[in-house]
Design a protein around this motif. Structure first.
Motif, PDB file in Angstrom:
ATOM      1  N   ARG A  98       0.811  -1.216   0.000  1.00 43.06           N
ATOM      2  CA  ARG A  98       0.000   0.000   0.000  1.00 43.06           C
ATOM      3  C   ARG A  98       0.846   1.268   0.000  1.00 43.06           C
ATOM      4  N   SER A  99       2.021   1.198   0.637  1.00 45.75           N
ATOM      5  CA  SER A  99       2.853   2.415   0.651  1.00 45.75           C
ATOM      6  C   SER A  99       3.351   2.715  -0.764  1.00 45.75           C
ATOM      7  N   MET A 100       3.598   1.651  -1.548  1.00 39.80           N
ATOM      8  CA  MET A 100       4.030   1.855  -2.940  1.00 39.80           C
ATOM      9  C   MET A 100       2.877   2.448  -3.753  1.00 39.80           C
ATOM     10  N   GLU A 101       1.667   1.941  -3.513  1.00 42.79           N
ATOM     11  CA  GLU A 101       0.507   2.458  -4.249  1.00 42.79           C
ATOM     12  C   GLU A 101       0.260   3.923  -3.905  1.00 42.79           C
ATOM     13  N   ALA A 102       0.410   4.264  -2.619  1.00 45.17           N
ATOM     14  CA  ALA A 102       0.212   5.658  -2.209  1.00 45.17           C
ATOM     15  C   ALA A 102       1.272   6.549  -2.860  1.00 45.17           C
ATOM     16  N   GLU A 103       2.499   6.007  -2.945  1.00 45.67           N
ATOM     17  CA  GLU A 103       3.596   6.765  -3.564  1.00 45.67           C
ATOM     18  C   GLU A 103       3.296   7.008  -5.053  1.00 45.67           C
ATOM     19  N   PRO A 160     -10.817  14.463 -12.418  1.00 48.48           N
ATOM     20  CA  PRO A 160     -11.222  13.309 -13.245  1.00 48.48           C
ATOM     21  C   PRO A 160     -10.608  11.994 -12.758  1.00 48.48           C
ATOM     22  N   LEU A 161      -9.346  12.020 -12.327  1.00 42.29           N
ATOM     23  CA  LEU A 161      -8.725  10.793 -11.810  1.00 42.29           C
ATOM     24  C   LEU A 161      -9.404  10.385 -10.503  1.00 42.29           C
ATOM     25  N   ALA A 162      -9.684  11.369  -9.636  1.00 39.47           N
ATOM     26  CA  ALA A 162     -10.367  11.078  -8.366  1.00 39.47           C
ATOM     27  C   ALA A 162     -11.728  10.427  -8.642  1.00 39.47           C
ATOM     28  N   LYS A 163     -12.474  10.993  -9.603  1.00 38.70           N
ATOM     29  CA  LYS A 163     -13.809  10.453  -9.941  1.00 38.70           C
ATOM     30  C   LYS A 163     -13.682   9.042 -10.515  1.00 38.70           C
ATOM     31  N   PHE A 164     -12.687   8.831 -11.365  1.00 39.04           N
ATOM     32  CA  PHE A 164     -12.476   7.506 -11.954  1.00 39.04           C
ATOM     33  C   PHE A 164     -12.176   6.476 -10.861  1.00 39.04           C
ATOM     34  N   LEU A 165     -11.330   6.850  -9.901  1.00 44.42           N
ATOM     35  CA  LEU A 165     -10.975   5.919  -8.817  1.00 44.42           C
ATOM     36  C   LEU A 165     -12.208   5.580  -7.977  1.00 44.42           C
ATOM     37  N   GLU A 166     -13.072   6.569  -7.784  1.00 47.76           N
ATOM     38  CA  GLU A 166     -14.308   6.302  -7.035  1.00 47.76           C
ATOM     39  C   GLU A 166     -15.239   5.403  -7.847  1.00 47.76           C
ATOM     40  N   GLU A 167     -15.255   5.628  -9.144  1.00 52.41           N
ATOM     41  CA  GLU A 167     -16.160   4.836  -9.983  1.00 52.41           C
ATOM     42  C   GLU A 167     -15.749   3.363 -10.030  1.00 52.41           C
ATOM     43  N   VAL A 185       2.766  10.590  -7.078  1.00 58.14           N
ATOM     44  CA  VAL A 185       3.451  10.990  -8.310  1.00 58.14           C
ATOM     45  C   VAL A 185       2.410  11.369  -9.370  1.00 58.14           C
ATOM     46  N   ALA A 186       1.335  10.562  -9.470  1.00 59.45           N
ATOM     47  CA  ALA A 186       0.290  10.848 -10.461  1.00 59.45           C
ATOM     48  C   ALA A 186      -0.307  12.239 -10.214  1.00 59.45           C
ATOM     49  N   GLY A 187      -0.599  12.543  -8.952  1.00 58.27           N
ATOM     50  CA  GLY A 187      -1.168  13.854  -8.608  1.00 58.27           C
ATOM     51  C   GLY A 187      -0.195  14.977  -8.949  1.00 58.27           C
ATOM     52  N   LEU A 188       1.098  14.783  -8.620  1.00 59.74           N
ATOM     53  CA  LEU A 188       2.102  15.827  -8.882  1.00 59.74           C
ATOM     54  C   LEU A 188       2.277  16.053 -10.380  1.00 59.74           C
ATOM     55  N   VAL A 189       2.262  14.952 -11.158  1.00 62.19           N
ATOM     56  CA  VAL A 189       2.424  15.070 -12.613  1.00 62.19           C
ATOM     57  C   VAL A 189       1.231  15.832 -13.202  1.00 62.19           C
ATOM     58  N   LEU A 190       0.025  15.499 -12.743  1.00 58.83           N
ATOM     59  CA  LEU A 190      -1.166  16.203 -13.246  1.00 58.83           C
ATOM     60  C   LEU A 190      -1.088  17.691 -12.918  1.00 58.83           C
ATOM     61  N   GLU A 195     -10.501   6.565  -0.619  1.00 58.18           N
ATOM     62  CA  GLU A 195      -9.324   7.074   0.124  1.00 58.18           C
ATOM     63  C   GLU A 195      -8.318   7.699  -0.835  1.00 58.18           C
ATOM     64  N   ARG A 196      -8.132   7.030  -1.977  1.00 56.03           N
ATOM     65  CA  ARG A 196      -7.171   7.538  -2.965  1.00 56.03           C
ATOM     66  C   ARG A 196      -7.679   8.859  -3.541  1.00 56.03           C
ATOM     67  N   ALA A 197      -8.997   8.915  -3.801  1.00 56.78           N
ATOM     68  CA  ALA A 197      -9.590  10.141  -4.353  1.00 56.78           C
ATOM     69  C   ALA A 197      -9.448  11.285  -3.349  1.00 56.78           C
ATOM     70  N   ALA A 198      -9.671  10.983  -2.056  1.00 57.27           N
ATOM     71  CA  ALA A 198      -9.586  12.027  -1.030  1.00 57.27           C
ATOM     72  C   ALA A 198      -8.172  12.588  -0.957  1.00 57.27           C
ATOM     73  N   ARG A 199      -7.166  11.708  -1.071  1.00 54.43           N
ATOM     74  CA  ARG A 199      -5.776  12.189  -1.011  1.00 54.43           C
ATOM     75  C   ARG A 199      -5.449  13.088  -2.212  1.00 54.43           C
TER      76      ARG A 199
END
Ligand SMILES: [Zn+2]
Length: 282
Positions: A221-226, A244-251, A230-235, A270-274
């Motif tokens: 999970r720590s790797m997934e959070a990392e 859109p990524l947050a909504k996709f993860l929720e969907e 990175v995905a958030g920073l790149v966006l 949780e991922r969308a909230a972060r």
């Protein structure tokens, strides 16, 4: 049996009976019992401390070993796995494949410099393969090759911004050498022993990872959070919205069949909230 043996047995027998006859609640017996409990507790605490120490040193030890493994080993393991994947699936070469490549090249790779450090694998332009498979999934192999399954591109909440986020997440796994970290952790003792005797080289690692399959690429999970970070920073660096990524993860959380993309990942909300918190703090 000699008569001497018999005498010894007799002596032992008397001694045993004498011990057994000693009242359990006598001062001596009680103290002995308490000493036994105390000794047991000390051993337990000692074992717990050793376990805690091993657990605490797992991450730095893994990092130490991964840093000693040439990044060319990641690429060589990835190439083998990639060839197997391409041979077992139907590769799509169409406009959408070209679009995925363009997004990685234009919207992901240029922004990795800002999130990379010296322990990352230097990534060139990765090979990108789209497979004709209805599963909602994408994955990166050690060395950087990215596989995208048609189901991901067809997902209802998918758009360019969400896709850039998913691709950046996958690229991050290769950049941070997560597959190699997982592999080293699985074979920690073997590889640590090889380091101690000076035998940790590409051959040792390739030997250890020789029978590697896609299913062995386990990220915690720590790797997934990392990778999500990175995905958030790149966006954000590319001035793209994270929503859109947050909504996709929720969907994908609500899909009847759990998409392979979210196996071993924290829950989508949780991922969308972060992601939303990252975006709000900018
Ligand atoms: Zn992941």
């Amino acid at each position: 049996m000699t008569s001497n043996d018999g005498a010894k047995l007799g002596e032992n027998g008397v001694q045993f009976e004498h011990d057994a006859a000693r009242p359990l609640a006598s001062g001596v017996g009680f103290t002995a019992q308490r000493t036994g409990v105390r000794d047991g507790l000390i051993v337990l605490v000692f074992l717990a401390l050793i376990a805690a120490g091993l657990f605490a040193s797992l991450r730095p030890l893994t990092g130490f070993l991964v840093n000693r493994i040439p990044v060319a080993v990641d690429a060589s393991l990835g190439e083998k796995l990639g060839a197997l994947q391409r041979a077992s699936g139907h590769v799509i070469e169409d406009a959408r494949t070209a679009q995925v490549r363009e997004l990685v090249q234009r919207d992901v790779l240029p922004y990795l410099g800002a999130v990379s450090d010296s322990s990352d694998a230097p990534l060139g332009l990765p090979r990108i393969t789209v497979l004709d498979d209805a599963a909602v999934n994408a994955f990166a192999l050690p060395g950087g090759e990215i596989f995208v399954l048609r189901g991901l591109l067809d997902a209802p909440a998918m758009n360019d911004d969400a896709l850039v986020g998913v691709l950046a997440h996958e690229v991050a796994h290769a950049l941070r050498r997560h597959a190699m970290r997982g592999l080293v952790r699985q074979h920690l003792l073997q590889l640590a022993a090889a380091t101690l005797v000076g035998g940790l080289d590409a051959g040792t690692v390739t030997l250890v990872g020789g029978g590697l399959t896609l299913g062995d690429l386990a990220y915690d999970r720590s790797m997934e959070a990392e990778a999500d970070e990175v995905a958030g920073l790149v966006l954000l660096a590319g001035h793209r919205p994270t929503e859109p990524l947050a909504k996709f993860l929720e969907e994908i959380d609500t899909m009847a069949a759990v998409p392979a993309l979210v196996l071993n990942h924290p829950p989508g909300h949780e991922r969308a909230a972060r992601l939303r918190a990252m975006s709000a703090s900018r």
